[in-house]
Design an enzyme around this catalytic site. Structure first.
Site, PDB file in Angstrom:
ATOM      1  N   HIS A  37       0.824  -1.203   0.000  1.00 53.40           N
ATOM      2  CA  HIS A  37       0.000   0.000   0.000  1.00 53.40           C
ATOM      3  C   HIS A  37       0.860   1.256   0.000  1.00 53.40           C
ATOM      4  CE1 HIS A  37       1.146  -0.777   4.135  1.00 53.40           C
ATOM      5  NE2 HIS A  37       1.010   0.520   4.333  1.00 53.40           N
ATOM      6  N   HIS A 118       5.488   5.852  -1.257  1.00 51.59           N
ATOM      7  CA  HIS A 118       6.265   4.634  -1.466  1.00 51.59           C
ATOM      8  C   HIS A 118       5.439   3.408  -1.113  1.00 51.59           C
ATOM      9  CE1 HIS A 118       6.596   5.170   2.877  1.00 51.59           C
ATOM     10  NE2 HIS A 118       6.874   3.879   2.947  1.00 51.59           N
TER      11      HIS A 118
END
Length: 173
Positions: A37, A118
């Site tokens: 995620h 990220h």
């Protein structure tokens, strides 16, 4: 009423999750607690009343957004702060906007770290393990693209795993 721990994230496409998981299975001890995620809002505590306001704000934010594209071309690391290696999401105004809005009222406003979009692929490694993993992966090129059209409000279960509380799709229905 005891506050619950929440977070807000984007789950990328299955293809990107498969790429991330090919590393996470080996290098991320939290692999089983949450799928790959992009964190928009780090964990925060909220009561039932507070989370209702957050839900309303999330819906308003989703309504005003259009789907947008993200790109991943390489890995990076948060070393020396932590031994975390991640798929780096290229500069993206929409992600930054979303994260910034999620640190204004009615959201809790504290921010532990600067927003760096990220997808974590390794964490909690020893310094030597981190050096090996990052050393080999930073030479790899990635050409991953995805269209983001939703984000999720998550809550944490007693065993540390995260589950979706509500999904917010971009654009007015």
């Amino acid at each position: 009423m005891t506050p619950v721990t929440y977070g807000i994230a984007i789950f990328p496409s299955k293809h990107i999750q498969d790429v991330a998981n090919s590393y996470r299975m080996r290098y991320d001890p939290r692999y089983s607690l949450i799928p790959p995620h992009i964190t928009l809002k780090e964990r925060f505590q909220a009561t039932e009343d507070e989370i209702k306001q957050v839900e309303d704000a999330c819906q308003k934010l989703a309504d005003e957004m259009d789907p947008f594209d993200i790109e991943i071309n390489r890995v990076s690391s948060f070393s020396p702060i932590t031994h975390t290696v991640y798929l780096k999401i290229e500069e993206n105004d929409d992600l930054t906007y979303l994260s910034n809005k999620m640190h204004e009222e009615p959201f809790p406003q504290e921010r532990e770290h600067k927003f760096v979009p990220h997808i974590t692929i390794s964490q909690e490694l020893s310094e030597d393990e981190h050096s090996d993993v990052y050393g080999s992966l930073r030479l790899s090129e990635f050409d991953l693209k995805d269209t983001v059209d939703r984000f999720q409000l998550l809550y944490q279960l007693d065993d540390g795993a995260w589950t979706v509380h509500e999904t917010f799709k971009f654009g007015k229905e």
